[in-house]
Scaffold this active site. Structure first.
Site: not given
Ligand code: SAM
Length: 282
Positions: A19, A42, A118, A145, A165
């Site tokens: 992040h 994701h 998702e 995804g 991710d």
């Protein structure tokens, strides 16, 4: 039946690396007026209550965002990220951790778009509810995804960031990441693709740096790792993670060079904590 729930891990050291990098990426990519599309293949639930039964079980955030929460004088790229987490916790207590969708959304401008995928039905529901009032700037798509990415590339504005991710719960994810980046770069050669992967004593994970570097070929890339402790003797457990960025924006290198040594120091769990930053620019 796959059981991964990001709520168990929200705000841990891997989320911090991911992040901080995501924050810097979106900041840098929104410096030009032209619309940016951010794709999160994701997405997870979008945000996590740190007092939930998930997060409270292992308190992983206590070794991630926790040690950064009250530190003053952080380098700008880390301070920027911590400020975004603080904005989700207006009374100053760390109770909510924003996932990648919420972090990206906080930085987007009216002309930008956010495409979220998702697969887990519960996470989807929470994610969709969170963005219910966001209008057409945000699209939440249930399902795979990796497959969904094909349909959204290239973005109409030809400016885009793709965060990949996965949970790497099965070894198939490693191959799926490689296939998604390979296909994505054919569809959108100038796009910025950011891949998170775990530092684990597992063959597929150990091969990721070499595999991704080979995939980047002669193009530009930047590869950051953050290790917080020595690998465990039994081979289990996450001792760190990596972010591999294809076509990084100018200055991402400088932002990570400033952030990584401080993260390695503040998140160290033993004296094996370390960071690396390598890259190639034409
Ligand atoms: C590591 S978490 C994502 C965390 C999120 N990107 C963040 O930083 O806040 C991985 C998520 O991917 C979801 N997932 C697993 N396989 C998927 C797939 N093939 N397509 C979309 N989502 C998937 C899982 O349910 C989980 O919520």
């Amino acid at each position: 039946m796959l059981s991964y729930r990001h709520g168990f891990h929200a705000g841990n050291h891997a989320d911090v690396l991911k992040h901080v990098t995501l924050t810097a990426l979106v900041r840098l990519l929104t410096q030009k007026d032209k619309a940016l599309m951010v794709v999160d293949t994701h997405a997870g639930a979008g945000e996590y209550a740190l007092d939930s039964k998930f997060a409270a079980r292992h308190r992983e955030y206590a070794d991630g965002i926790g040690p950064l929460w009250d530190v003053s004088g952080l380098p700008a790229p880390i301070a920027d990220y911590v400020a975004l987490v603080r904005a989700c916790n207006p009374d100053g207590r760390l109770l909510v951790y924003p996932g990648s969708p919420r972090i990206a959304h906080a930085l987007l401008r009216p002309q930008d778009r956010l495409r979220l995928f998702e697969r887990h039905t519960t996470e989807q529901r929470v994610l969709a509810a969170h963005f219910a009032d966001a209008g057409r700037r945000v699209a939440v798509t249930p399902g795979d995804g990796f497959a969904g990415l094909k349909a959204v590339l290239p973005p109409p504005s030809r400016r885009g960031l793709v965060l990949i991710d996965p949970s790497y719960e099965t070894r198939d994810d490693y191959g799926a990441v490689v296939a998604a980046v390979t296909d994505g770069r054919v569809r959108f050669a100038t796009g910025c693709f950011a891949v998170w992967y775990p530092l684990l004593q597992r063959r597929e994970a150990l091969r990721m740096p070499e595999t991704l570097t080979r995939l980047a070929g002669a193009g530009d890339w930047l590869h950051a790792t953050l290790q917080v402790r020595a690998p465990q003797d039994d081979g289990f457990g996450l001792h760190g993670s990596g972010m591999f960025v294809f076509n990084p924006p100018w200055k991402l290198d400088a932002a990570l060079r400033e952030a990584l040594p401080v993260l390695a120091r503040l998140l160290a769990q033993d004296d094996h904590a370390a960071h690396t930053l390598r890259g190639h620019a034409r």
